[in-house]
Design a protein around this motif. Structure first.
Motif, mmCIF file in Angstrom:
data_model
loop_
_atom_site.group_PDB
_atom_site.id
_atom_site.type_symbol
_atom_site.label_atom_id
_atom_site.label_comp_id
_atom_site.label_asym_id
_atom_site.label_seq_id
_atom_site.Cartn_x
_atom_site.Cartn_y
_atom_site.Cartn_z
ATOM 1 N N UNK A 1 0.835 -1.216 0.000
ATOM 2 C CA UNK A 1 0.000 0.000 0.000
ATOM 3 C C UNK A 1 0.861 1.255 0.000
ATOM 4 N N UNK A 2 1.954 1.226 0.730
ATOM 5 C CA UNK A 2 2.856 2.380 0.778
ATOM 6 C C UNK A 2 3.442 2.639 -0.612
ATOM 7 N N UNK A 3 3.812 1.582 -1.323
ATOM 8 C CA UNK A 3 4.353 1.735 -2.679
ATOM 9 C C UNK A 3 3.282 2.258 -3.642
ATOM 10 N N UNK A 4 2.055 1.759 -3.507
ATOM 11 C CA UNK A 4 0.959 2.197 -4.367
ATOM 12 C C UNK A 4 0.555 3.644 -4.086
ATOM 13 N N UNK A 5 0.787 4.105 -2.870
ATOM 14 C CA UNK A 5 0.310 5.434 -2.478
ATOM 15 C C UNK A 5 1.256 6.562 -2.873
ATOM 16 N N UNK A 6 2.409 6.229 -3.439
ATOM 17 C CA UNK A 6 3.346 7.271 -3.860
ATOM 18 C C UNK A 6 2.647 8.234 -4.812
ATOM 19 N N UNK A 7 2.572 9.491 -4.432
ATOM 20 C CA UNK A 7 1.971 10.516 -5.276
ATOM 21 C C UNK A 7 0.455 10.476 -5.353
ATOM 22 N N UNK A 8 -0.185 9.678 -4.486
ATOM 23 C CA UNK A 8 -1.636 9.535 -4.531
ATOM 24 C C UNK A 8 -2.345 10.863 -4.271
ATOM 25 N N UNK A 9 -1.875 11.600 -3.274
ATOM 26 C CA UNK A 9 -2.506 12.873 -2.909
ATOM 27 C C UNK A 9 -1.537 14.024 -3.131
ATOM 28 N N UNK A 10 -0.883 14.060 -4.278
ATOM 29 C CA UNK A 10 0.090 15.119 -4.559
ATOM 30 C C UNK A 10 -0.540 16.505 -4.531
ATOM 31 N N UNK A 11 -1.752 16.619 -4.997
ATOM 32 C CA UNK A 11 -2.429 17.907 -5.022
ATOM 33 C C UNK A 11 -3.053 18.279 -3.693
#
Length: 122
Positions: free
Chosen positions: A83-93
């Motif tokens: 999950x940590x790998x998948x979440x990279x840049x998930x909420x950048x904005x």
């Protein structure tokens, strides 16, 4: 670990906790804890309002990191790393801004107000 490093890590861990809610490998207790953590983190309303001196920032400095740490401990390590790998840049904005994340906090405050009014005897 400095406070700045912890804050940066927390910013990465909250989206990962969010993604762990959707994983079938995540145990039910971890999902409950993750759900509470995400609602608390994304709610625009704090349990302790920020305008209250000292206590107002207590939730941001102590309660939220403790909830995240507890949730991470309940999630299997390999699932959380995925999950940590998948979440990279998930909420950048920025984190999602949805009004319904505030509903549990508003409900809690309404229950507290109800109990106070009932205790006073109005």
């Amino acid at each position: 670990m400095t406070l700045k490093e912890r804050a940066k890590k927390l910013k990465k861990d909250i989206p990962a906790v969010f993604l762990s809610l959707k994983k079938k490998e995540t145990p039910i207790l971890a999902k409950i804890c993750a759900g509470f953590t995400i609602v608390y983190a994304l709610s625009p309303i704090d349990i302790i309002p920020d305008f209250i001196p000292v206590l107002g920032y207590l939730d941001d400095l102590i309660i939220l990191p403790m909830l995240v740490a507890l949730t991470i401990k309940l999630i299997p390590h390999d699932v959380f790393e995925q999950c940590r790998n998948e979440s990279e840049g998930l909420w950048q904005g920025g984190k999602p801004k949805k009004w319904y994340y505030a509903l549990p906090i508003v409900a809690l405050w309404l229950v507290i107000l109800y109990l106070i009014v009932k205790a006073i005897g109005f």
